[in-house]
Design a protein around this motif. Sequence first.
Motif, PDB file in Angstrom:
ATOM      1  N   LEU A   1       9.422   4.564   0.368  1.00 22.04           N
ATOM      2  CA  LEU A   1      10.661   4.731  -0.131  1.00 22.04           C
ATOM      3  C   LEU A   1      11.212   3.755  -1.412  1.00 22.04           C
ATOM      4  O   LEU A   1      11.886   4.288  -2.302  1.00 22.04           O
ATOM      5  N   ARG A   2      10.687   2.783  -1.461  1.00 24.74           N
ATOM      6  CA  ARG A   2      11.030   1.866  -2.582  1.00 24.74           C
ATOM      7  C   ARG A   2      10.502   2.362  -4.063  1.00 24.74           C
ATOM      8  O   ARG A   2      11.181   2.492  -4.866  1.00 24.74           O
ATOM      9  N   THR A   3       9.220   2.942  -3.998  1.00 26.55           N
ATOM     10  CA  THR A   3       8.631   3.766  -5.192  1.00 26.55           C
ATOM     11  C   THR A   3       9.424   4.918  -5.456  1.00 26.55           C
ATOM     12  O   THR A   3       9.722   5.065  -6.684  1.00 26.55           O
ATOM     13  N   LEU A   4       9.787   5.488  -4.617  1.00 25.66           N
ATOM     14  CA  LEU A   4      10.411   7.058  -4.871  1.00 25.66           C
ATOM     15  C   LEU A   4      11.790   6.664  -5.433  1.00 25.66           C
ATOM     16  O   LEU A   4      12.176   7.297  -6.412  1.00 25.66           O
TER      17      LEU A   4
ATOM     18  N   GLU B   1       0.986  -1.219  -0.195  1.00 23.45           N
ATOM     19  CA  GLU B   1      -0.027  -0.166   0.116  1.00 23.45           C
ATOM     20  C   GLU B   1       0.971   1.339  -0.043  1.00 23.45           C
ATOM     21  O   GLU B   1       0.495   2.401  -0.617  1.00 23.45           O
ATOM     22  N   GLY B   2       2.122   1.069   0.586  1.00 23.34           N
ATOM     23  CA  GLY B   2       2.862   2.307   0.672  1.00 23.34           C
ATOM     24  C   GLY B   2       3.468   2.632  -0.761  1.00 23.34           C
ATOM     25  O   GLY B   2       3.633   3.806  -1.023  1.00 23.34           O
ATOM     26  N   GLU B   3       3.614   1.417  -1.354  1.00 23.25           N
ATOM     27  CA  GLU B   3       4.159   1.658  -2.977  1.00 23.25           C
ATOM     28  C   GLU B   3       3.283   2.456  -3.752  1.00 23.25           C
ATOM     29  O   GLU B   3       3.414   3.298  -4.647  1.00 23.25           O
ATOM     30  N   GLU B   4       1.958   1.754  -3.532  1.00 23.56           N
ATOM     31  CA  GLU B   4       0.963   2.271  -4.346  1.00 23.56           C
ATOM     32  C   GLU B   4       0.768   3.894  -3.947  1.00 23.56           C
ATOM     33  O   GLU B   4       0.307   4.720  -5.027  1.00 23.56           O
TER      34      GLU B   4
END
Length: 369
Positions: free
Chosen positions: A259-262, A227-230
Motif C-alpha cells: 500500500l505504501r508503495t502504491l 518486502e511488500g514495498e519491494e
Amino acid sequence: MRSRPSVTDVARLAGVSVGTVSNVLNRPGRVSPATRERVERAIAQLEFVPSGSARQLRAGVAQSVGAVVLDLGNPFFTAVTRGIEDRLTPEGIALIVASSDELPSRESERLVLLEQHGVRGILVTPSSDDLDQYEALRRRGTPVVLMDAGLGTGFPTVAVDDVLGGRLAVQHLLDLGHRRIAVVTGPSTIRQCVDRVVGARLAVADAGLDPDEVLVEVPVPALNADEGEEVAHRLLARQEQWRPTGIFCVNDLLALGALRTLLRAGVSVPGQMAVVGYDDVPFASMLMVPLTTIRQPTHQIGWSAADLLLTLNASDAGADDAGRPAPEVQFAPELVVRLSSDPSRDPERASERDPERAPTRDRGPAQAD
C-alpha cells in the motif's frame, strides 16, 4: 511419557560420580579425555539436556511455559502471545517468549534454551515442517503444542483453516472482476504461506478459470513491510497489459508495504489496484486506505494453545500416549472487506448513493486525493 533423564542417570550409565558429570558439563578441563568421552556418550544416548532450573523441577512442576513464534515484530503474534498469557496468568504461570525470525535454525536454538530453562511445556509456531525436534522434546518429557500449524502432525495443535482463508481472499477479488492477481507469499518452508496459496488457486479453479493464467505468485524471503514495498515496485514496473489489478498478500505487513508503495506512486487504491491482506492486525482498519483482510481469531489461538498445554500437564500425558489421537482445534477465518479492495466501502460515495447509510467501523476514512 518418559521422565526427563537426570544427571544421576548419566553418571550411572557412564560409571562415574555425579560430580564428574557436573565437571564435564561445566568444567571439562578438569576431566581426563577418556572419562569425558564416556560421559558425553552417555549424554548422547540418554538425550540428556542440562536444566537451568533443576532445583525448581525437583521441588515440583515448573511455573513457566515457553513460546516460540515466527516474528514478535508482527502484531499478529503479539495478539497470539497475549492470548497465551491471559490463559496462563490465572494459573500463576509465567510466559517466556522468543522469536525464530522465520528461521528453522534459530527456532531450534530457542527450543534448546527453553528446555534448558526447565519450562513445563513449549508452544511453537513452526518455521518448517520438520517435526523431529518436537518429537525429541516430547521423548525427553517436555510437552509441545503447535500453533497456527497444519493438522494431522500427531501433536496437539491449534490451527486456522488457511486454505479457506486464501480461497476467501481471492474469491473476493474475482467477484470484483479482477482477472490478473498477484499473490505475494513467503518461504515455502512456512506451512501457512503454502496453504494460503493453495486456497488462492482453488478459488480461481472454482470460478472456471486457469490459476496459471490468473495468478502471479511472487515469493519473498521475509514476511515484512519492506518486502511488500519491494514487491509493489516490481509489479508497477511491469508493462500495463501484464500488470495485476489486484494483490493478495499472505499477511498484513506485506500488504502495508505494498500500500505504501502504491500510494507514493500515485496509484489509486482500489481504483487502479486492489489490495487484500491476511490477519486483520490492529492497524488494518486505521490506514489512510483501510485494508481488506482475512481475520484470524488471534487471541483465541493463543488462549486455546495454552489451555491444551495445561490439559496435557494436568493429565501427565503426552499427545501420543496410550494410542490416543492428539487433540486439535481449528478455527475458520473471516473475510473483512474494507476500502483497499472495494470502492463501495468509501463512506462518502456510500452517502451519495444512500443518505441513510451510515459508515461502519470497518470502512474507515476515504482515500485522500
